[in-house]
Motif scaffolding. Structure first.
Motif, PDB file in Angstrom:
ATOM      1  N   GLN A 187     123.154 -19.563  74.193  1.00  0.00           N
ATOM      2  CA  GLN A 187     124.416 -18.886  73.887  1.00  0.00           C
ATOM      3  C   GLN A 187     124.956 -19.323  72.527  1.00  0.00           C
ATOM      4  OE1 GLN A 187     126.874 -18.459  77.809  1.00  0.00           O
ATOM      5  NE2 GLN A 187     125.910 -20.475  77.866  1.00  0.00           N
ATOM      6  N   ASP A 188     126.133 -18.807  72.191  1.00  0.00           N
ATOM      7  CA  ASP A 188     126.768 -19.073  70.903  1.00  0.00           C
ATOM      8  C   ASP A 188     126.913 -20.564  70.646  1.00  0.00           C
ATOM      9  OD1 ASP A 188     128.448 -18.086  68.532  1.00  0.00           O
ATOM     10  OD2 ASP A 188     129.817 -19.473  69.580  1.00  0.00           O
ATOM     11  N   ALA A 189     126.446 -21.012  69.482  1.00  0.00           N
ATOM     12  CA  ALA A 189     126.417 -22.434  69.161  1.00  0.00           C
ATOM     13  C   ALA A 189     127.814 -23.034  69.068  1.00  0.00           C
ATOM     14  CB  ALA A 189     125.656 -22.664  67.859  1.00  0.00           C
ATOM     15  N   ALA A 196     130.729 -22.023  70.465  1.00  0.00           N
ATOM     16  CA  ALA A 196     131.381 -22.091  71.770  1.00  0.00           C
ATOM     17  C   ALA A 196     130.755 -23.155  72.647  1.00  0.00           C
ATOM     18  CB  ALA A 196     131.318 -20.725  72.444  1.00  0.00           C
ATOM     19  N   LEU A 232     130.876 -20.047  79.042  1.00  0.00           N
ATOM     20  CA  LEU A 232     131.401 -20.766  77.894  1.00  0.00           C
ATOM     21  C   LEU A 232     132.857 -21.194  78.075  1.00  0.00           C
ATOM     22  CD1 LEU A 232     129.861 -18.532  75.074  1.00  0.00           C
ATOM     23  CD2 LEU A 232     129.123 -20.829  75.755  1.00  0.00           C
ATOM     24  N   PRO A 236     120.839 -20.247  66.589  1.00  0.00           N
ATOM     25  CA  PRO A 236     121.472 -18.950  66.821  1.00  0.00           C
ATOM     26  C   PRO A 236     121.248 -18.433  68.242  1.00  0.00           C
ATOM     27  CG  PRO A 236     120.291 -18.966  64.732  1.00  0.00           C
ATOM     28  CD  PRO A 236     119.913 -20.229  65.438  1.00  0.00           C
ATOM     29  N   THR A 237     122.151 -17.593  68.702  1.00  0.00           N
ATOM     30  CA  THR A 237     122.042 -16.985  70.022  1.00  0.00           C
ATOM     31  C   THR A 237     120.751 -16.176  70.133  1.00  0.00           C
ATOM     32  OG1 THR A 237     124.441 -16.800  70.141  1.00  0.00           O
ATOM     33  CG2 THR A 237     123.172 -15.416  71.642  1.00  0.00           C
TER      34      THR A 237
END
Length: 533
Positions: free
Chosen positions: A312-314, A316, A404, A380-381
């Protein structure tokens, strides 16, 4: 009595004894001559030791043992024998699977049964014949579609014409309420006498229950080797665990190794082989943190590969994992070194566009006899393949997480190290949610062929994915093909080493599960046989 011993009889007896002594002396002399000749004469230049003869072993039945539904522990975890509370009102468990015919459409005798052998679903009878419409090379499938189960079950398919049947199944668990809120799936595993499971935890809020299922008719005596962050754990009660035929035994790992943030288990069985899995659940305060079935991964080796890794988003993730109780809410690679030497491990992360650099570097030293965790956050996601290599053998698994926000339910899954893909892997696909086939190629280009299996038993025309070396490819599974529900795939690979996984997610929920593709069926095997007395 003495009258019977005539002089003639005595002479004959002595003559026989003398003849025997002369013969023995001749044999000894001959042997001595052979030894002397062998000692004095030079060996021929091509002289070498002959290998043991190979004996053909008939192909056996294909057997996959599916774990039972996830269940909540009730009361204290001070001991190792669990007591379970009733399951949640929304919990659902079902088995999906497929058995592939021989060319011509003849299905092997196959069935889904309880662990004690009681048949639940007969897929095909032993005397099943091919349909008249089947061509000489046409394949068809026997299908199990979302069969509800409330205990461990077994998919078995008989060998045919010296070949092991191509068959596979998985068990899917989901719940939208209670502490086991989340989603978990597990491959139905072939029983074994030696397996490794990595990814357990026994710290506060983490529950790990090891299940050992014996589908054979022979009692199994199981011994466990436990590895934590500080080394191997000597736990009383971890040896000589009896698992009766047709039964499952559950063991609370916190009773053997309490307070372990990272725990790997080596399961060895004498007698009957067993299927092993760890039911792992997380509770972060009062917030459900997910449930998973940890399945066995590849045996210790100098290279381990895991695909089906969703990151997932780094940014968050960085914020979430700084919160108390959420330290393990991000992706990570766990390395277990069972030997006596430290392992210098090189880690590579391959995404859709190629290799991605790890923020902490790609080389770590993993201590001998212990578990080392390496964070995979900061990239990256996307979907990834993790390849780890070392100078010594090790075991590996990768944690995958979804969610998250610290005040909402999340989920966790462990991606076990997989095997290199070959020909005709059967990949069952459960119904509902998002289903994604993920393939990773390492150094050079690989080609993947995948044919959908539909609920009407048809094997659809194959599609092909060409994967560049050092990349990962994702393929969304459609709900239907030619108006029939997709229940699985037949996957084959060629070219350079390629690995595959099935990634499962739920619509509108932070649920996730990652399953490495199972090995393809093997034919008649040969084993070395040494004659002696």
């Amino acid at each position: 009595m003495h009258k019977d011993k005539t002089p003639e009889g005595g002479n004959a007896s002595r003559k026989g004894l003398l003849t025997g002594l002369v013969s023995s002396a001749a044999i000894i002399a001959a042997a001595g001559g052979i030894i002397a000749a062998g000692t004095l004469a030079p060996e021929p230049a091509g002289s070498r030791s002959l290998p043991a003869a190979l004996a053909a072993v008939p192909a056996g039945s294909s057997v996959g043992v599916c774990p039972g539904p996830a269940r909540l522990l009730e009361g204290t975890e001070a001991g190792t024998d669990p007591q379970f509370s009733p399951k949640s009102a929304t919990a659902r468990s079902a088995v999906s699977g497929a058995v592939i015919s021989a060319p011509g459409g003849v299905l092997p005798g196959s069935r889904l049964s309880a662990l004690d052998g009681t048949a639940a679903v007969e897929i095909a009878r032993d005397d099943a014949q091919a349909g008249g419409a089947a061509g000489p090379q046409e394949l068809k499938a026997g299908v199990i579609e979302q069969r509800a189960v409330d205990a461990a079950s077994v998919l078995s398919a008989d060998a045919r014409n010296g070949q092991k049947a191509s068959a596979a199944a998985l068990m899917k668990f989901s719940a939208t309420d209670g502490d086991l809120q989340g989603f978990a799936a597990a491959n139905c595993q072939p029983p074994s006498n030696d397996v490794w499971l990595a990814g357990a935890s026994t710290t506060l809020g983490r529950t790990s229950v090891l299940t050992l299922s014996n589908a054979s008719t022979t009692p199994a005596t199981v011994s466990l080797e436990l590895y934590g962050t500080k080394g191997q754990i000597q736990a009383p009660g971890s040896r000589g665990l009896l698992v009766a035929p047709g039964s499952t035994r559950s063991i609370v790992l916190a009773g053997l190794a309490p307070g372990e943030a990272q725990l790997s288990v080596h399961v060895r069985s004498a007698g009957g082989p067993v299927a092993a899995a760890i039911q792992q659940s997380v509770l972060r305060g009062l917030t459900p943190g997910g449930v998973d079935f940890i399945s066995p991964g590849a045996a210790p080796a100098a290279r381990q590969v895991m695909t089906g890794i969703d990151i997932q988003d780094a940014g968050a993730l960085s914020s979430l994992t700084r919160e108390k109780g959420y330290e393990d809410a991000g992706p990570a690679l766990q390395i277990t070194v069972p030997g006596q030497s430290d392992a210098v491990v090189e880690i590579k992360l391959f995404g859709r566009d190629g290799q991605k650099a790890l923020p902490g570097g790609g080389v770590v030293t993993a201590k001998a006899g212990s578990v080392t965790e390496v964070s995979l956050a900061g990239v990256p996601t996307g979907h990834y393949t993790v390849a780890a290599s070392s100078d010594v053998s090790f075991v590996a698994a990768t944690r995958v997480t979804r969610g998250l926000k610290d005040n909402q339910a999340s989920d966790v899954a462990w991606a076990a190290a997989g095997i290199r893909l070959g020909s005709q892997h059967v990949v069952p696909v459960p119904q509902g949610g998002k289903r994604i086939l993920i393939f990773g190629a390492l150094e050079d280009r690989a080609s993947i062929s995948y044919s959908a299996i539909t609920a009407d038993g048809k094997i659809q025309a194959a599609s092909t994915a060409d994967i560049a070396g050092g990349t990962t490819t994702s393929i969304d599974v459609p709900e239907k093909v030619e108006e029939s529900t997709v229940v699985g795939y037949i996957v084959s690979a060629s070219g350079d080493a390629a690995y595959g996984a099935l990634l499962l997610q739920q619509d509108g929920r932070e649920d996730i599960s990652s399953l490495a593709l199972m090995p393809a069926a093997s034919g008649q095997e040969q084993v070395p046989v040494t004659l002696g007395y």
